[in-house]
Design a protein around this motif. Sequence first.
Motif, PDB file in Angstrom:
ATOM      1  N   VAL A 401       8.710  14.367  -0.867  1.00 27.23           N
ATOM      2  CA  VAL A 401       9.962  14.016  -1.542  1.00 27.23           C
ATOM      3  C   VAL A 401      10.601  12.776  -0.942  1.00 27.23           C
ATOM      4  O   VAL A 401      11.433  12.134  -1.590  1.00 27.23           O
ATOM      5  N   ARG A 402      10.232  12.437   0.301  1.00 29.10           N
ATOM      6  CA  ARG A 402      10.858  11.288   0.942  1.00 29.10           C
ATOM      7  C   ARG A 402      10.274   9.988   0.384  1.00 29.10           C
ATOM      8  O   ARG A 402       9.071   9.809   0.331  1.00 29.10           O
ATOM      9  N   GLY A 403      11.119   9.119  -0.043  1.00 29.76           N
ATOM     10  CA  GLY A 403      10.695   7.809  -0.493  1.00 29.76           C
ATOM     11  C   GLY A 403      11.699   6.803   0.006  1.00 29.76           C
ATOM     12  O   GLY A 403      11.667   6.384   1.149  1.00 29.76           O
ATOM     13  N   GLY A 404      12.633   6.431  -0.828  1.00 27.74           N
ATOM     14  CA  GLY A 404      13.715   5.549  -0.401  1.00 27.74           C
ATOM     15  C   GLY A 404      13.441   4.105  -0.752  1.00 27.74           C
ATOM     16  O   GLY A 404      12.383   3.706  -1.241  1.00 27.74           O
ATOM     17  N   LEU A 405      14.436   3.272  -0.466  1.00 31.17           N
ATOM     18  CA  LEU A 405      14.394   1.874  -0.856  1.00 31.17           C
ATOM     19  C   LEU A 405      13.258   1.109  -0.185  1.00 31.17           C
ATOM     20  O   LEU A 405      12.617   0.264  -0.812  1.00 31.17           O
ATOM     21  N   ALA A 406      13.024   1.383   1.106  1.00 31.55           N
ATOM     22  CA  ALA A 406      11.973   0.651   1.811  1.00 31.55           C
ATOM     23  C   ALA A 406      10.614   0.911   1.179  1.00 31.55           C
ATOM     24  O   ALA A 406       9.808  -0.013   0.986  1.00 31.55           O
ATOM     25  N   MET A 407      10.327   2.170   0.835  1.00 36.82           N
ATOM     26  CA  MET A 407       9.048   2.487   0.218  1.00 36.82           C
ATOM     27  C   MET A 407       8.960   1.902  -1.185  1.00 36.82           C
ATOM     28  O   MET A 407       7.883   1.465  -1.619  1.00 36.82           O
ATOM     29  N   ASN A 408      10.082   1.882  -1.903  1.00 35.10           N
ATOM     30  CA  ASN A 408      10.076   1.264  -3.231  1.00 35.10           C
ATOM     31  C   ASN A 408       9.702  -0.215  -3.134  1.00 35.10           C
ATOM     32  O   ASN A 408       8.852  -0.712  -3.882  1.00 35.10           O
ATOM     33  N   ALA A 409      10.353  -0.921  -2.212  1.00 35.24           N
ATOM     34  CA  ALA A 409      10.085  -2.350  -2.057  1.00 35.24           C
ATOM     35  C   ALA A 409       8.655  -2.593  -1.601  1.00 35.24           C
ATOM     36  O   ALA A 409       7.973  -3.507  -2.098  1.00 35.24           O
TER      37      ALA A 409
END
Length: 535
Positions: A401-409
């Motif tokens: 479930v962990r993603g976040g902005l850093a992983m998106n970028a």
Amino acid sequence: MAPFPPRRPEYPDIVPTQAVEAIPRAGSPGGTSGPPDDAAAGSFPPIRLSDGRPAPAPDRKQKPTDQEGSDAVQEMVRAAPPWLVSGIVHMVLLIVLGLIALKTEVVPNLLLEATTAKRPGVDPRLDGIDVSAIDAVEEDQASLASEQLPVVEDPGMSLLPELAVPWEPTVPSDALARKSLQLSGRERGRKAALLAAYGGTAATESAVADALAWLARNQRRDGSWSLSGPYASGATNENPVAATAMALLAFQGAGFTHIGPEDHEYQQVAARGSRAMLKFQQESGAFFQDGIPAMHRLYTHAQCTIALCELYGMTRDEALREPAQLAVDYCVRSQDELGGWRYYPRSGSDTSVTGWFVMALASAQMAYLDVPQETLRKIDSYLDQAATDQGRQYLYMPGNVRGGLAMNAEGLLCRQYLGWKRDDPRLVEGVQLLLDNPMNWEDRDVYYWYYATQVCHHMEGPMWRQWNDLMRELLPAKQVKDGVERGSWHPQGDAWGDTAGRLYVTCLSVYMLEVYYRHLPLYQHALFAGEGVRE
């Protein structure tokens, strides 16, 4: 692709650090450690004659006097036939006329000037921050600088005819050709044009200069750098291998390598650092050192591979080709069956580590090194599994479930390098999510900012201007301005700074401020239309 070979003596997963002495490193005879001697500091292998003897230095004792030279010229003129003298005169006249005709086509030198006036409409998040040095490059200069840059839709197809390399790739392929020139913006003469076109300022370049000076001051006697100190607020765990790669990437991003003017202090810094990094490489091609944290292992190898491939791609120093290819081969062999990388070879995949390996393999392609297409296909497969929202966002690990902005970028940058087109709706909408979460000093995350900066820069146009207008003022304003740590950024308050330390935060900040020329934009979509230029 063949599976990773079984553990054998010639391909051990971990080789004791001393094993690197079996691989002779240029500028470090016998693999000995310690600072280089003066003779070795300027380049890697010395020039030798065909029989192996060192090339003799030019004889400077017989330099003719001015009078002798003048007499010799006069004698040559008297002895020359009339037709030869006439031909030389006419040739000189033709050259002069040609230069006059071309005068209006020459791109002027681009100067980045500072001004003390704030621009109207400055971002409210910068209230109270000194933004005294801002861009004063005239629009017509920036347009001239970008006249000959072609527009392309496919990522990486930004081939500038005047930059064509004089040698062919080992295996001709579109993938190699379209990435081969991404490092050329660091060259002298092109940096100024790219700074003007993409919104670099006197403040960003001054911040880069101060940061490189801080890194140079903190280089150790053996040419390496430290992650944990001697500066204030170092990392909680030491890793000189990763620290050396990260520092070298900062110098290389600004165009400094071991090849260049020997009287330039950063040429010496880069030469010592390059030799130090090569000594960390094992016979397997991996970059490790006993005692570094286990979780750092593949992060470290990917960072060193990026630095080494860039160094080879920038200089074409043949002494670097074999160690660079060995490092790339280790990347390939250590890929997990899911398609990514994590902390240990072939033992899991996560988006964070995988992003560093994508950049390592992209850097290898920029240097015309061999990268199997099957390896890239498997990365795409991994990203499909880690993607959410139809590819607009990315998880840390598939099913996690962990993603976040850093992983998106990071996921979006990987997609750009792996072939997504600029107008792909998933990419466009994913980048908009990044723009909806701009830099905020009260919620620092330079890891996120580093990847988002690259993604937006490749998109160019309004998306890049929106990100850059804040980035280029916030980072220079927050740089340490005086004292022993001048030129660095303090790590306190950053999402990872308390553990990763000052060198980590400083290096990622420098990479962002070098973005204008560090890699050419993958699409080069906006330059012709002038959209990359500050309005």
